[in-house]
Design a protein around this motif. Structure first.
Motif, PDB file in Angstrom:
ATOM      1  N   PHE A  46      40.017  54.236  22.706  1.00 33.48           N
ATOM      2  CA  PHE A  46      39.303  55.106  23.825  1.00 33.48           C
ATOM      3  C   PHE A  46      38.603  56.098  22.991  1.00 33.48           C
ATOM      4  O   PHE A  46      37.350  56.188  23.367  1.00 33.48           O
ATOM      5  N   LYS A  88      35.305  54.832  20.910  1.00 39.56           N
ATOM      6  CA  LYS A  88      34.182  54.323  21.781  1.00 39.56           C
ATOM      7  C   LYS A  88      33.828  55.288  22.491  1.00 39.56           C
ATOM      8  O   LYS A  88      32.466  55.181  22.867  1.00 39.56           O
ATOM      9  N   PHE A  89      34.602  56.331  23.271  1.00 41.48           N
ATOM     10  CA  PHE A  89      33.754  56.924  24.097  1.00 41.48           C
ATOM     11  C   PHE A  89      34.018  58.637  23.794  1.00 41.48           C
ATOM     12  O   PHE A  89      33.330  59.261  24.742  1.00 41.48           O
ATOM     13  N   ILE A  90      34.625  59.032  23.121  1.00 41.64           N
ATOM     14  CA  ILE A  90      34.685  60.475  23.013  1.00 41.64           C
ATOM     15  C   ILE A  90      34.178  61.075  21.714  1.00 41.64           C
ATOM     16  O   ILE A  90      33.473  62.033  21.781  1.00 41.64           O
ATOM     17  N   GLU A  96      30.669  62.851  21.132  1.00 40.04           N
ATOM     18  CA  GLU A  96      30.105  63.496  22.896  1.00 40.04           C
ATOM     19  C   GLU A  96      30.288  64.924  22.824  1.00 40.04           C
ATOM     20  O   GLU A  96      31.061  65.743  22.011  1.00 40.04           O
ATOM     21  N   LYS A 127      30.080  65.379  29.521  1.00 39.85           N
ATOM     22  CA  LYS A 127      30.303  64.197  29.188  1.00 39.85           C
ATOM     23  C   LYS A 127      31.583  64.209  28.466  1.00 39.85           C
ATOM     24  O   LYS A 127      32.536  63.461  28.819  1.00 39.85           O
ATOM     25  N   LEU A 128      31.719  65.234  27.495  1.00 42.18           N
ATOM     26  CA  LEU A 128      32.929  65.380  26.479  1.00 42.18           C
ATOM     27  C   LEU A 128      34.107  65.648  27.474  1.00 42.18           C
ATOM     28  O   LEU A 128      35.095  64.885  27.476  1.00 42.18           O
ATOM     29  N   SER A 130      34.600  65.073  30.707  1.00 44.32           N
ATOM     30  CA  SER A 130      35.062  63.968  31.666  1.00 44.32           C
ATOM     31  C   SER A 130      35.592  62.852  31.089  1.00 44.32           C
ATOM     32  O   SER A 130      36.750  62.379  31.568  1.00 44.32           O
ATOM     33  N   ARG A 131      35.314  62.706  29.855  1.00 46.05           N
ATOM     34  CA  ARG A 131      35.948  61.464  28.967  1.00 46.05           C
ATOM     35  C   ARG A 131      37.433  62.124  28.382  1.00 46.05           C
ATOM     36  O   ARG A 131      38.267  61.354  28.599  1.00 46.05           O
ATOM     37  N   ILE A 160      39.277  61.544  31.351  1.00 48.60           N
ATOM     38  CA  ILE A 160      39.938  59.932  31.453  1.00 48.60           C
ATOM     39  C   ILE A 160      41.096  59.650  30.385  1.00 48.60           C
ATOM     40  O   ILE A 160      42.010  58.972  30.615  1.00 48.60           O
ATOM     41  N   ALA A 161      40.888  60.317  29.331  1.00 47.02           N
ATOM     42  CA  ALA A 161      41.878  60.226  28.085  1.00 47.02           C
ATOM     43  C   ALA A 161      43.400  60.681  28.415  1.00 47.02           C
ATOM     44  O   ALA A 161      44.228  60.229  28.368  1.00 47.02           O
TER      45      ALA A 161
END
Length: 207
Positions: free
Chosen positions: A113, A116-118, A121, A125-126, A128-129, A132-133
């Motif tokens: 994760f 791909k997504f952190i 960033e 956005k960082l 929020s992700r 999620i992590a």
């Protein structure tokens, strides 16, 4: 040829990894530092925040170091389960698949994760992700603890005194998901961004 910068980076990684390992050790030894006192000690499986330390370490250091942290956490859980079998929760973690395997999956899932997504960033956005992590770390831990415990009893046919022989999955869902899992997922949404965001900023500034 290894450059001076590479040497510095390697030393820095080893140092930060050692700090995370020390944090995990401290959290597992000091009462309430690594566990949430929500009254779940009655059934012996108090919600833990140590998986978030593993998740943050994985985000900061990468999957390889995260696996080291997760394995260390799992090994401590396994040893404590056998040396202090005073609760149903401890009996569950006498299974190495539950104690160690479930913890390793935290690093694997968060590592994928993060890549791909952190990484890379910034800003909201960082944050929020990272939230999620935090949710994923708790969900992964809970899911694989339930799965590995169920496999241990129904496929490997292991058994321990105090664990029900019938309706095991129902009992697991109530005790772990109902009491621990949901609380941990909520905590993770706030805990991981609160720690990881400033830590990432600090390490980036001192890179």
């Amino acid at each position: 040829m290894i450059t001076t910068q590479q040497n510095v980076s390697k030393v820095r990684t080893l140092t930060v990894t050692a700090l995370f390992l020390a944090t995990i050790l401290l959290q597992t030894q000091v009462p309430f530092l690594g566990y949430i006192p929500l009254g779940a000690f009655i059934i012996g499986v108090a919600p833990t925040i140590i998986q978030f330390t593993v998740a943050i370490g994985t985000i900061v250091l990468g999957t390889k170091q995260g696996i080291i942290l997760a394995g260390f956490f799992g090994l401590i859980s396994f040893i404590r389960a056998w040396t202090n079998p005073v609760s149903i929760g401890a009996l569950m973690f006498q299974n190495p698949l539950t104690a160690i395997g479930a913890r390793l999956m935290i690093a694997v899932v968060i590592g994928v994760f993060a890549r791909k997504f952190i990484i890379g960033e910034t800003g909201t956005k960082l944050v929020s992700r990272l939230a999620i992590a935090g949710f994923l770390a708790a969900f992964t831990n809970t899911f694989f603890v339930v799965l590995s415990t169920w496999l241990g009893f129904n496929v490997m046919h292991t058994t321990f005194v105090g664990i029900p022989d019938s309706n095991l999955l129902h009992w697991l869902l109530i005790s772990i998901v109902g009491v621990n899992g949901i609380a941990e997922m909520v905590v993770g949404i706030f805990y991981v961004p609160a720690i990881a965001a400033p830590l990432l900023a600090f390490l980036k500034h001192h890179k």
